[in-house]
Design a protein around this motif. Structure first.
Motif, PDB file in Angstrom:
ATOM      1  N   SER A  12     -48.603  46.922   0.930  1.00 55.02           N
ATOM      2  CA  SER A  12     -49.286  48.198   0.711  1.00 55.02           C
ATOM      3  C   SER A  12     -49.185  49.113   1.922  1.00 55.02           C
ATOM      4  O   SER A  12     -49.524  50.294   1.834  1.00 55.02           O
ATOM      5  CB  SER A  12     -50.768  47.944   0.419  1.00 55.02           C
ATOM      6  OG  SER A  12     -51.391  47.349   1.541  1.00 55.02           O
ATOM      7  N   GLY A  13     -48.728  48.564   3.064  1.00 50.61           N
ATOM      8  CA  GLY A  13     -48.637  49.357   4.282  1.00 50.61           C
ATOM      9  C   GLY A  13     -49.697  49.028   5.305  1.00 50.61           C
ATOM     10  O   GLY A  13     -49.660  49.529   6.433  1.00 50.61           O
ATOM     11  N   LYS A  14     -50.659  48.166   4.967  1.00 45.99           N
ATOM     12  CA  LYS A  14     -51.680  47.746   5.922  1.00 45.99           C
ATOM     13  C   LYS A  14     -51.017  46.915   7.018  1.00 45.99           C
ATOM     14  O   LYS A  14     -50.250  45.995   6.736  1.00 45.99           O
ATOM     15  CB  LYS A  14     -52.745  46.911   5.213  1.00 45.99           C
ATOM     16  CG  LYS A  14     -53.941  46.564   6.078  1.00 45.99           C
ATOM     17  CD  LYS A  14     -54.865  47.732   6.274  1.00 45.99           C
ATOM     18  CE  LYS A  14     -56.150  47.312   6.975  1.00 45.99           C
ATOM     19  NZ  LYS A  14     -57.060  48.454   7.166  1.00 45.99           N
ATOM     20  N   ARG A  15     -51.327  47.258   8.300  1.00 47.35           N
ATOM     21  CA  ARG A  15     -50.628  46.596   9.395  1.00 47.35           C
ATOM     22  C   ARG A  15     -51.597  46.196  10.507  1.00 47.35           C
ATOM     23  O   ARG A  15     -52.589  46.883  10.764  1.00 47.35           O
ATOM     24  CB  ARG A  15     -49.559  47.519   9.983  1.00 47.35           C
ATOM     25  CG  ARG A  15     -48.376  47.770   9.072  1.00 47.35           C
ATOM     26  CD  ARG A  15     -47.456  48.814   9.646  1.00 47.35           C
ATOM     27  NE  ARG A  15     -48.096  50.137   9.651  1.00 47.35           N
ATOM     28  CZ  ARG A  15     -47.572  51.201  10.235  1.00 47.35           C
ATOM     29  NH1 ARG A  15     -46.434  51.101  10.887  1.00 47.35           N
ATOM     30  NH2 ARG A  15     -48.199  52.368  10.184  1.00 47.35           N
ATOM     31  N   TYR A  16     -51.276  45.086  11.154  1.00 46.68           N
ATOM     32  CA  TYR A  16     -51.966  44.648  12.352  1.00 46.68           C
ATOM     33  C   TYR A  16     -50.896  44.291  13.378  1.00 46.68           C
ATOM     34  O   TYR A  16     -49.814  43.828  13.020  1.00 46.68           O
ATOM     35  CB  TYR A  16     -52.829  43.409  12.105  1.00 46.68           C
ATOM     36  CG  TYR A  16     -53.950  43.603  11.113  1.00 46.68           C
ATOM     37  CD1 TYR A  16     -55.247  43.863  11.538  1.00 46.68           C
ATOM     38  CD2 TYR A  16     -53.715  43.515   9.742  1.00 46.68           C
ATOM     39  CE1 TYR A  16     -56.280  44.031  10.626  1.00 46.68           C
ATOM     40  CE2 TYR A  16     -54.739  43.673   8.827  1.00 46.68           C
ATOM     41  CZ  TYR A  16     -56.021  43.933   9.274  1.00 46.68           C
ATOM     42  OH  TYR A  16     -57.040  44.091   8.367  1.00 46.68           O
ATOM     43  N   ALA A  17     -51.218  44.471  14.648  1.00 46.42           N
ATOM     44  CA  ALA A  17     -50.249  44.131  15.690  1.00 46.42           C
ATOM     45  C   ALA A  17     -50.990  43.653  16.920  1.00 46.42           C
ATOM     46  O   ALA A  17     -52.098  44.114  17.229  1.00 46.42           O
ATOM     47  CB  ALA A  17     -49.381  45.348  16.031  1.00 46.42           C
ATOM     48  N   ASP A  33     -52.029  49.682  18.626  1.00 44.02           N
ATOM     49  CA  ASP A  33     -52.210  50.589  17.495  1.00 44.02           C
ATOM     50  C   ASP A  33     -50.954  50.523  16.624  1.00 44.02           C
ATOM     51  O   ASP A  33     -49.888  50.992  17.015  1.00 44.02           O
ATOM     52  CB  ASP A  33     -52.422  52.014  18.013  1.00 44.02           C
ATOM     53  CG  ASP A  33     -52.660  53.007  16.875  1.00 44.02           C
ATOM     54  OD1 ASP A  33     -52.532  52.613  15.707  1.00 44.02           O
ATOM     55  OD2 ASP A  33     -52.989  54.166  17.180  1.00 44.02           O
ATOM     56  N   PRO A  34     -51.037  49.929  15.446  1.00 43.70           N
ATOM     57  CA  PRO A  34     -49.829  49.766  14.633  1.00 43.70           C
ATOM     58  C   PRO A  34     -49.293  51.068  14.068  1.00 43.70           C
ATOM     59  O   PRO A  34     -48.158  51.128  13.606  1.00 43.70           O
ATOM     60  CB  PRO A  34     -50.292  48.831  13.510  1.00 43.70           C
ATOM     61  CG  PRO A  34     -51.759  49.085  13.396  1.00 43.70           C
ATOM     62  CD  PRO A  34     -52.233  49.388  14.788  1.00 43.70           C
TER      63      PRO A  34
END
Length: 356
Positions: A151-156, A186-187
């Motif tokens: 869906s485009g949700k991101r963590y880094a 900040d992804p």
């Protein structure tokens, strides 16, 4: 507007060893094979103060002033199967070729590689490796991690270090629970010019199943013990290191050998007594605090001739045995700890031995 809920299996998790401590891996450097199979979804929780409320600051209008961002970091947990590729002829073997390589490099184990065999030893001293080639001992080599949903949700996170705990039940996969400390990225603003690739996974890297396990300790496990399940904890812990010079307020997480490396096993409850055939002096040894001079080993046979050996030096029963029942027969849970001394600075080891 309609909303779409994305299932957890439509996501990808990427891990890549950093060449330089303090410098995250850019998304443009991530390749499809940097993805690993994670069971379920990783859990991210803020590390440190996170968002600081200011309700203690007086205003002429009551209430509090706007919140501000505090330290920024991640505590991350997830689970994987144990993968170990020991069958690649003419190339790199186990430690380098497993899809878990970036994770193993970031653990506090002392690593000794004699291709195709690899030994991981618990150690009490640590240093951070600043190059892409981890030295055999002391070094902990951080990685950058990306978690992306379709869906485009991101963590880094970057400068990540981790500790593993391994466990298995008979006939089931050997699983690893990973605990990670990393720094927040900040992804949406970091290296967004390149989208992460669709993941690919090794086709010929099946998980390891807990079959054909041999448990040995001279004078203790004699005869058939019906090993039902086991868990191995190397005794490591991760602590926060505050560093106000860092933009996110954290240095690299500090690994320590905080407790006994331990092996907990569920076995058939055999008669109590002195060492001998079909006898387990479990309550006697627990009461006397006896430390054995013989190593406790758990050997998992993989394929034809390959083995994974978990070994505790100077084992001691460190918890009262727990009596239970497994499928109609009496069972016993025994927890052994490895007692370090001057001659065994690595009181616990995992040895991947491959027959190529």
């Amino acid at each position: 507007m309609a909303s779409t809920v994305i299932a957890s299996n439509t996501s990808a998790v990427y891990f890549k060893t950093q060449a330089t401590v303090g410098t995250p891996i850019a998304t443009s450097a991530i390749v499809a094979s940097d993805a690993i199979r994670v069971v379920g979804t990783p859990k991210f929780s803020p590390r440190g103060a996170g968002i600081i409320e200011r309700t203690d600051t007086m205003t002429p209008f009551g209430g509090g002033q706007a919140a501000v961002t505090g330290s920024r970091g991640w505590d991350i947990t997830f689970q994987t199967e144990l993968f170990w590729d020991a069958s690649t002829a003419g190339g790199t073997y186990g430690f380098s070729n497993t899809q878990l390589a970036a994770l193993w490099r970031a653990t506090p184990f002392a690593v000794t590689v004699a291709d195709p065999d690899v030994t991981l030893g618990a150690q009490s001293l640590f240093a951070t490796a600043g190059s892409a080639s981890r030295s055999p001992t002391y070094a902990v080599q951080p990685f950058t991690m990306f978690y992306v949903e379709s869906s485009g949700k991101r963590y880094a996170a970057f400068d990540c270090v981790c500790i593993p705990k391994l466990s298995a039940e008979y006939g089931q996969r050997v699983m690893i629970d990973w605990t990670v400390k990393g720094k927040w990225i900040d992804p949406d603003s970091y290296a967004t010019a390149t989208a992460l690739p669709a993941p690919t996974y090794p086709a010929a890297q099946p998980p390891i199943v807990a079959l054909n396990c041999a448990l040995t300790l001279t004078g203790y496990f004699n005869g058939v013990t019906a090993l039902t399940k086991w868990s191995f904890d190397p005794g490591f812990a991760l602590a926060d290191v505050g560093d106000s010079r860092e933009a996110n307020g954290f240095g690299i997480g500090l690994p320590t050998l905080a407790t006994y490396p331990s092996l907990e096993v569920d076995v058939a409850d055999l008669p109590e007594g002195a060492a001998g055939d079909n006898l387990q002096p479990d309550w006697t040894n627990a009461s006397s605090n006896e430390v054995s001079s013989t190593a406790l080993t758990l050997v998992v046979t993989v394929g034809t001739g390959d083995t994974i050996t978990f070994s505790l030096a100077n084992p001691q029963v460190i918890a009262w045995p727990t009596v239970g029942e497994t499928d109609g027969h009496r069972s016993l849970t025994l927890k052994f700890g490895a007692i370090p001394d001057a001659t065994t600075p690595s009181p616990a080891t995992i040895i991947f031995n491959a027959t190529i």
